[in-house]
Design an enzyme around this catalytic site. Structure first.
Site, PDB file in Angstrom:
ATOM      1  N   TYR A 145      -5.366 -20.851-126.251  1.00 23.02           N
ATOM      2  CA  TYR A 145      -4.401 -21.948-126.113  1.00 23.02           C
ATOM      3  C   TYR A 145      -3.978 -22.418-127.498  1.00 23.02           C
ATOM      4  CZ  TYR A 145      -2.513 -26.557-124.874  1.00 23.02           C
ATOM      5  OH  TYR A 145      -1.702 -27.646-124.725  1.00 23.02           O
ATOM      6  N   ASP A 237      -5.343 -19.881-135.665  1.00 26.36           N
ATOM      7  CA  ASP A 237      -5.263 -21.227-135.112  1.00 26.36           C
ATOM      8  C   ASP A 237      -6.652 -21.847-135.230  1.00 26.36           C
ATOM      9  OD1 ASP A 237      -5.215 -23.522-133.617  1.00 26.36           O
ATOM     10  OD2 ASP A 237      -4.266 -22.625-131.850  1.00 26.36           O
ATOM     11  N   LYS A 265      -6.913 -32.070-135.454  1.00 24.82           N
ATOM     12  CA  LYS A 265      -8.134 -32.779-135.130  1.00 24.82           C
ATOM     13  C   LYS A 265      -8.901 -33.313-136.344  1.00 24.82           C
ATOM     14  CE  LYS A 265      -8.624 -29.877-130.975  1.00 24.82           C
ATOM     15  NZ  LYS A 265      -8.248 -30.848-129.950  1.00 24.82           N
TER      16      LYS A 265
END
Length: 429
Positions: A145, A237, A265
């Site tokens: 994802y 990623d 994050k």
């Protein structure tokens, strides 16, 4: 039975004014057959809901809270930063300081651009890769994802996997046809898929959105070799793994330098943030240097940058943090495995450094199709049992649990005991 009446009534009200009652699908707790808790406050390793229940938190805001909730150093930095203003709309020194910290930590990042989310980072990185190569297609992997931009919502993980919707309505066929989906951990699927119009390959170097699935060493090395040979941009990623697995992320652990890397994050210490970077010749394509346009009024927000800098500095100054996190994970993994054995069960645990998942399947989990064999109904029962024992784990089988430094030895021991109780309950049914 735990009282969650106020959470339930809040959820019922929220559903009238927010789609599904939540601002991100996995928060709905639908895949674990219950309703969400609504948080009142958090501190250390714990969060507290509006009904006054206290939970040991293994979500850690999906990874960034390495030092737990409300860390004193980070809180103090936030208060200090907010006294200087919340947003400027013009450059600030903290943006430059953050960029320097990232480029120092990641050799692949000779230049970096701040954005506001992981989705924005991956979306922008792909645009830059297309602009740099002049090619249209990208390759992604089943179960990985990378946010909810159109070209990446093809056989995604996380919420889309949970809800069995590997693509989304509203994604035009024109986007789908330029996204090639390969099999994670299978280098032959890459070899078979590559053609002359592939601009980039984007990958979670450690999959964390179909549960934790680590790549084989050979797969990663061959992926880097092939993309170099074919002049394809390799994008890591590291929105989840960056600065969590090590100070140099998965790139450092695997000793593989991608062409571009995406962050999120942790570099905001928990505030909304993202970044993407890469080699200077690639990042030189980004406006105002080059012709690939990307902008954001709140990019490099001084609050997020200040807290992010404090977080990264604490990690840099205390490298044993990573050892501490992994030791906690090792102890929990060992305890869970002993419980599974004592109860004559055959479930699988995947752990990579301080990321871990318990899969309710008898099959070793190395590929996307292995993940799909996990019994989500059993996970739902397990989740609810753990919640009743005041432990909050991800409300979806296909997510990782995260550790933080605020967790004590007693917290780990209690979690192992609660795990036994939950598994025993499942085994008895």
């Amino acid at each position: 039975m735990m009282n969650r009446e106020l959470s339930l009534s809040t959820f019922e009200h929220a559903k009238k004014i927010i789609p599904g009652g939540v601002n991100s699908p996995v928060r709905a707790f639908g895949s674990v057959d219950t309703f969400p808790i609504f948080v009142q406050k958090a501190n250390g390793a714990y969060i507290y809901d509006v009904d006054g229940n206290k939970y040991l938190d293994y979500i850690s805001s999906w990874g960034p809270l390495i030092f737990g909730h409300n860390d004193e150093d980070i809180k103090s930095e936030f208060i200090k930063a907010i006294e200087n203003g919340i947003t400027y709309g013009v450059p600030s020194y903290v943006e430059v300081e953050m960029a320097q910290m990232i480029t120092d930590a990641y050799p692949a990042c000779e230049m970096v651009r701040m954005v506001n989310s992981g989705t924005e980072a991956t979306m922008s990185a792909i645009r830059v890769a297309r602009g740099y190569t002049g090619k249209k297609k990208i390759i992604k992997f089943e179960g990985c994802y990378h946010g909810h931009s159109d070209s990446l919502l093809v056989k995604s993980g996380s919420g889309t996997l949970t809800f069995n919707t590997p693509t989304s309505l509203g994604v035009p066929d024109e986007f789908i046809k330029n996204t090639v989906v390969c099999r994670y951990n299978d280098i032959n699927s890459i070899i078979d898929a590559i053609d002359d119009d592939i601009a980039a390959v984007i990958i979670e170097p450690v999959a964390g959105n179909m549960g934790v699935v680590a790549p084989s060493e050979n797969f990663m090395k061959e992926l880097r070799k092939i993309t170099r040979q074919k002049n394809i941009i390799l994008i890591f990623d590291e929105v989840i793994t960056g600065f969590r697995l090590s100070y140099g992320g998965a790139s450092q652990i695997f000793n593989i330098e991608p062409d571009m890397v995406c962050f999120g994050k942790i570099i905001g210490g928990g505030l909304p943030v993202g970044a993407y970077g890469g080699h200077k010749d690639i990042m030189g394509m980004v406006s105002p240097l080059g012709k690939v346009y990307q902008a954001g009024t709140l990019s490099g927000n001084p609050l997020a940058m200040s807290i992010g800098i404090k977080t990264l500095q604490k990690l840099k100054d205390n490298p044993k943090v990573y050892e501490d996190l992994e030791q906690k994970a090792i102890k929990l993994e060992k305890g869970f495995k002993e419980n599974i054995k004592r109860l004559n069960l055959d479930f699988k645990i995947n752990r990579f450094h301080s990321m871990m998942s318990l899969f309710f399947t008898q099959k070793e989990v190395n590929y996307y199709e292995d993940v799909q064999t996990s019994d989500v109904k059993l996970y739902a029962k397990y989740f609810k049992s753990m919640l009743e024992q005041n432990i909050l784990i991800p409300p979806a089988q296909f997510e990782a649990i995260f550790f933080n430094t605020a967790m004590s030895e007693e917290d780990i021991k209690y979690t192992i005991k609660a795990n036994y109780n939950a598994l025993e309950m499942i085994n008895a049914q």
